[in-house]
Design an enzyme around this catalytic site. Structure first.
Site, mmCIF file in Angstrom:
data_model
loop_
_atom_site.group_PDB
_atom_site.id
_atom_site.type_symbol
_atom_site.label_atom_id
_atom_site.label_comp_id
_atom_site.label_asym_id
_atom_site.label_seq_id
_atom_site.Cartn_x
_atom_site.Cartn_y
_atom_site.Cartn_z
ATOM 1 N N ARG A 268 0.778 -1.437 0.076
ATOM 2 C CA ARG A 268 -0.003 -0.011 -0.092
ATOM 3 C C ARG A 268 0.918 1.284 -0.057
ATOM 4 O O ARG A 268 0.663 2.311 -0.522
ATOM 5 C CB ARG A 268 -0.726 -0.042 1.134
ATOM 6 C CG ARG A 268 -1.921 -1.042 1.050
ATOM 7 C CD ARG A 268 -3.163 -0.791 2.106
ATOM 8 N NE ARG A 268 -4.100 -2.019 2.152
ATOM 9 C CZ ARG A 268 -5.214 -1.746 1.639
ATOM 10 N NH1 ARG A 268 -5.472 -0.457 1.026
ATOM 11 N NH2 ARG A 268 -6.061 -2.701 1.581
ATOM 12 N N GLU B 155 -1.371 -8.706 3.888
ATOM 13 C CA GLU B 155 -3.219 -8.503 4.388
ATOM 14 C C GLU B 155 -3.488 -9.861 3.987
ATOM 15 O O GLU B 155 -3.315 -10.544 2.877
ATOM 16 C CB GLU B 155 -3.604 -7.387 3.779
ATOM 17 C CG GLU B 155 -3.187 -6.059 3.970
ATOM 18 C CD GLU B 155 -3.929 -5.065 3.582
ATOM 19 O OE1 GLU B 155 -5.046 -5.123 2.938
ATOM 20 O OE2 GLU B 155 -3.472 -3.702 3.293
ATOM 21 N N GLU C 50 -10.756 -2.169 -5.305
ATOM 22 C CA GLU C 50 -9.879 -1.314 -4.359
ATOM 23 C C GLU C 50 -8.641 -0.897 -4.864
ATOM 24 O O GLU C 50 -8.325 0.149 -4.910
ATOM 25 C CB GLU C 50 -9.693 -2.170 -3.142
ATOM 26 C CG GLU C 50 -8.990 -1.185 -2.015
ATOM 27 C CD GLU C 50 -8.769 -1.828 -0.638
ATOM 28 O OE1 GLU C 50 -8.402 -1.229 0.497
ATOM 29 O OE2 GLU C 50 -8.995 -3.077 -0.655
ATOM 30 N N ASP D 226 -13.333 5.878 -11.860
ATOM 31 C CA ASP D 226 -13.632 7.371 -11.454
ATOM 32 C C ASP D 226 -12.655 8.104 -12.215
ATOM 33 O O ASP D 226 -11.874 8.913 -11.517
ATOM 34 C CB ASP D 226 -13.827 7.642 -10.117
ATOM 35 C CG ASP D 226 -14.210 8.877 -9.794
ATOM 36 O OD1 ASP D 226 -15.013 9.592 -10.592
ATOM 37 O OD2 ASP D 226 -13.843 9.567 -8.738
ATOM 38 N N HIS E 33 -18.727 0.448 1.946
ATOM 39 C CA HIS E 33 -17.490 -0.213 1.371
ATOM 40 C C HIS E 33 -17.629 -0.198 -0.026
ATOM 41 O O HIS E 33 -18.298 -0.845 -0.809
ATOM 42 C CB HIS E 33 -17.749 -1.605 1.892
ATOM 43 C CG HIS E 33 -17.890 -1.824 3.520
ATOM 44 N ND1 HIS E 33 -16.995 -1.971 4.210
ATOM 45 C CD2 HIS E 33 -19.072 -2.059 4.124
ATOM 46 C CE1 HIS E 33 -16.946 -1.993 5.484
ATOM 47 N NE2 HIS E 33 -18.349 -1.910 5.584
ATOM 48 N N CYS F 265 -15.552 -0.950 -2.183
ATOM 49 C CA CYS F 265 -15.168 -2.059 -3.090
ATOM 50 C C CYS F 265 -16.268 -2.951 -3.324
ATOM 51 O O CYS F 265 -16.144 -3.952 -4.165
ATOM 52 C CB CYS F 265 -14.079 -2.885 -2.164
ATOM 53 S SG CYS F 265 -12.582 -1.827 -2.208
#
Length: 778
Positions: free
Chosen positions: A406, A435, A446, A503, A744, A746
């Protein structure tokens, strides 16, 4: 009505068959205005109800309707048709002495009735009930092409051989057609009988412009709206479709001169004709498909003329989406697509040859199916390679596996895409290092959302955001490595390939550039993304600058003295002002009244093309590295028309606007559809909280509805398939009613506490969606 006409004309048509067993020659094998050799017309039996004689003409080209297994021959609407009956005597083989006796252009009779006089005749007939005078007018006018020209041509024997003026008294034509459906049935039958006679009549020599005028008039006949007239209408469309390319060019420009109302009526009539032939409400009212397989190709070809006319009009009559035929959404369009892949834009008809008629829903479905096939093919090849080398098979080979941290999201993503360049067409799976979690779609979305937000942030420096136009544009700074722009292009391609809506707020001209050219050129030195853009395109990016340039063009004073401008422009790059000449020696060439158009054109080209060329080229190659697919970008195999404006075929399945919709979704919101498709977890649709939620959302202004969608899904736009494709879910959380709703993105999910009343829900929801950036998002 049509059956009565058939019976009345049965004897006449039978005699006509004995003398000539063919309808008018309709070949478009030509160059320029020459129609070429005559061709027999094979479907006289559809009008006369007589059986086709043995040895009659058959066609070599094929037409397969979606969902129909057995294709039939396509009518001769393509340029490679050859004369089959060489023994037939025509005027062309007569000696010059004999030929000289025939007039090349028949003399048109003189008719003096005006539109005003015709209206007076209609009014008198309506009052008195005596329609004989009106009936005689219709009977005479529609008896032949010559009479049509005599009645409606502005000057009977004037040439009017220009694309800009059809020479037709349009006001008179409209008045005659507006009154036609109000006349007695025998008058309407007389008109149809006259059209039959006109289409059956034998023609000698090439088509004249008077013939084109007759077709132009007849195709506007409102009687063709009724399925009872479809046999006649189909033969009319067939003859128009088979005209020479030069003749099509005339008709296209004449269509452009129609009123918006008449133009829309023509388009709607053709769509209804195609839909009715595909799915007739009463199949017994139409001939069997085997006998009228050429109906749909003919109608689609004529519709393409109207689409071309709409495209070249200064102000389009209708948006491009109105040319979609939604009936085709329910056909076997994948069979049509595979036929197109195999045969291209050849003599075998497919709807993919005319992509303007296919909706975005169909095109997305084709792309998804094509993507799945390519993913399976890539995965199979990987497995075969492993087995052939006797290596252990790992199921991860079936996917494009992206592992990122990340904190190093952009650099890791860039490295992963470069490392897996050969696997870009496999199914995407994303893992965040450190993760636990299995990517069932949520992690992939995501990854896209986080990466796009970081790359397009103004602090990152790759893109500039213009507040006036609410869009991003490429930064013009120069550097040695443009790989991150290639990453953005690849991300867009992967999003389309994996059906993810992004987006991204690019102006429409980006998608024009993305399809220029539509396929990656073989020569690496060939320029890419250099689209022909105008001041209107600049208006969508930099509206203030575009407005200033428009004022320069319309300025009535002395431009050189008052503006003191040269062919040199300046722009800021990383805080430094740099100057560029728009043409050699531009800093010494003043802008004057005479050269200001050139200045504006060069300035627009510099801003939207040249100043960002290397950035956009990297972006272009990144996108096409994933989307090099026939379903997205198909190389045009159809021979181009001689006239640039009359290109009816398309080099791509998608328009620039449709690429934008596939990448970013549609801006048209329908919250009622979202309510119908919503799923619930912990709630039911009858719970007070849910009822209050929808009461509030449906009453929101459009801006707040967009914010709600952005808050819930990460984008304020709708996927191509509509709200149902969002899989929108409302979940219940056991939390205090002091909490704001959370989302959420995602999983396109919004979580609501059990609020006490509608007022409290509206207040909390409005606060949450209005402050969504960096707050309340997971």
């Amino acid at each position: 009505m049509l059956l009565n006409i058939m019976r009345e004309n049965n004897t006449q048509l039978h005699q006509g068959e004995r003398e000539r067993d063919r309808l008018p020659p309709i070949s478009n094998h030509s160059s320029g205005t020459d129609r070429g050799p005559k061709l027999p017309y094979p479907s006289l039996n559809l009008i006369s109800n007589h059986k086709k004689e043995a040895g009659s003409h058959s066609f070599s080209s094929q037409f397969i309707l979606p969902g129909i297994r057995h294709g039939r021959d396509l009518p001769p609407i393509c340029p490679d048709v050859r004369q089959k009956h060489q023994h037939r005597i025509t005027i062309d083989i007569l000696s010059p002495e004999v030929r000289a006796r025939f007039a090349s252009d028949p003399v048109i009779p003189i008719r003096t009735k005006t539109a005003k006089e015709f209206q007076e005749d209609i009014e008198r007939a309506t009052v008195s009930g005596d329609w004989k005078h009106v009936h005689d007018f219709y009977l005479t006018t529609f008896d032949s092409f010559l009479e049509l020209n005599a009645a409606f041509k502005k000057e009977a024997n004037a040439p009017f051989n220009t694309i800009e003026d059809s020479g037709i008294n349009t006001k008179f034509v409209n008045a005659v057609y507006d009154a036609l459906l109000l006349t007695p049935p025998d008058t309407q039958r007389a008109v149809l009988k006259g059209i039959i006679n006109s289409l059956l009549r034998e023609w000698k020599g090439r088509r004249t412009k008077d013939d084109l005028r007759a077709y132009f008039i007849l195709v506007q006949n409102p009687q063709c709206t009724s399925p009872a007239t479809y046999v006649i209408y189909a033969h009319l469309l067939r003859q128009i479709a088979a005209l020479a390319e030069a003749d099509h060019n005339f008709l296209m420009h004449w269509f452009k001169k129609l009123s918006q109302k008449r133009f829309k009526q023509l388009v709607e009539r053709l769509h209804f004709f195609i839909s009715t032939r595909l799915f007739p409400a009463k199949p017994e009212e139409l001939p069997p498909m085997a006998k009228c397989y050429w109906w749909i190709p003919s109608a689609t070809k004529v519709l393409s003329l109207l689409n071309a006319a709409n495209s070249i009009s200064c102000t389009p009559f209708m948006p491009f989406v109105d040319f979609y035929n939604l009936t085709l959404d329910h056909t076997d369009f994948m069979e049509d697509y595979h036929t197109w892949q195999t045969h291209g834009n050849s003599t075998r008809f497919t709807f993919c040859q005319f992509p303007f008629i296919l909706s975005t829903v169909v095109k997305k479905a084709i792309i998804q199916k094509d993507s799945e096939q390519q993913m399976i093919s890539m995965a199979r090849q990987s497995l075969v390679d492993k087995v052939s080398r006797r290596q252990r098979v790992d199921m991860s080979l079936l996917f494009l596996n992206i592992k990122v941290r990340r904190l190093q999201l952009v650099s890791d993503s860039l490295d992963e895409l470069a490392r897996n360049r050969a696997d870009l067409k496999k199914k995407l799976k994303v893992t965040f290092v450190g993760e636990a979690g299995l990517d069932m779609g949520g992690l992939t979305k995501e990854w896209f959302l986080l990466l796009i937000r970081q790359i397009f942030h103004t602090d990152y420096g790759m893109f500039t955001f213009f507040k006036d136009s609410h869009c991003h544009w490429f930064s013009s700074w120069k550097c040695d490595n443009y790989s991150e722009f290639r990453l953005v292009g690849a991300l867009m391609g992967l999003a389309v390939y994996n059906s993810i809506t992004l987006d991204i707020r690019f102006p429409p001209c980006v998608y024009k550039k993305l399809l220029t050219p539509p396929v990656v050129p073989c020569d690496p030195d060939t320029p890419v993304g250099m689209a022909t853009l105008t001041l209107d395109d600049l208006q969508q990016v930099m509206p203030d600058l575009a407005h200033g340039l428009a004022e320069l063009l319309s300025y009535e004073g002395n431009v050189e003295e008052d503006f003191c401008t040269t062919f040199q422009v300046s722009q800021e790059e990383l805080g430094v002002i740099k100057s560029y000449n728009l043409k050699p020696g531009g800093d010494k060439i003043p802008v004057t009244n005479q050269n200001r158009k050139e200045y504006v054109q060069l300035y627009v080209d510099f801003l939207l093309n040249k100043s960002i060329y290397r950035q956009f080229a990297a972006f272009f190659y990144g996108f096409h590295s994933v989307c090099a697919s026939d379903a997205l970008l198909h190389r045009d195999r159809e021979a181009r028309r001689g006239n640039e404006e009359c290109r009816i075929g398309s080099s791509t399945l998608l328009r620039p606007e449709e690429v934008e919709i596939l990448v970013c979704g549609s801006p048209n919101l329908d919250m009622s559809s979202l309510q119908k498709a919503a799923q619930y977890e912990g709630y039911s649709k009858t719970d007070p909280t849910i009822r209050a939620f929808w009461d509030v959302v449906l009453a929101f202004p459009l801006e707040l509805q967009k914010k709600l969608l952005h808050f819930s899904t990460g984008s304020d736009r709708v996927p191509v398939g509509g709200m149902a494709d969002l899989n929108f879910k409302i979940s219940k959380i056991d939390a205090s009613t002091d909490w704001l709703p959370i989302s959420h993105t995602c999983f396109n999910q919004i979580c609501l506490p059990t609020y006490k009343n509608k007022k409290e829900l509206k207040q909390k929801l409005t606060i949450a969606i209005s402050n969504a950036e960096g707050f309340g998002l997971e």
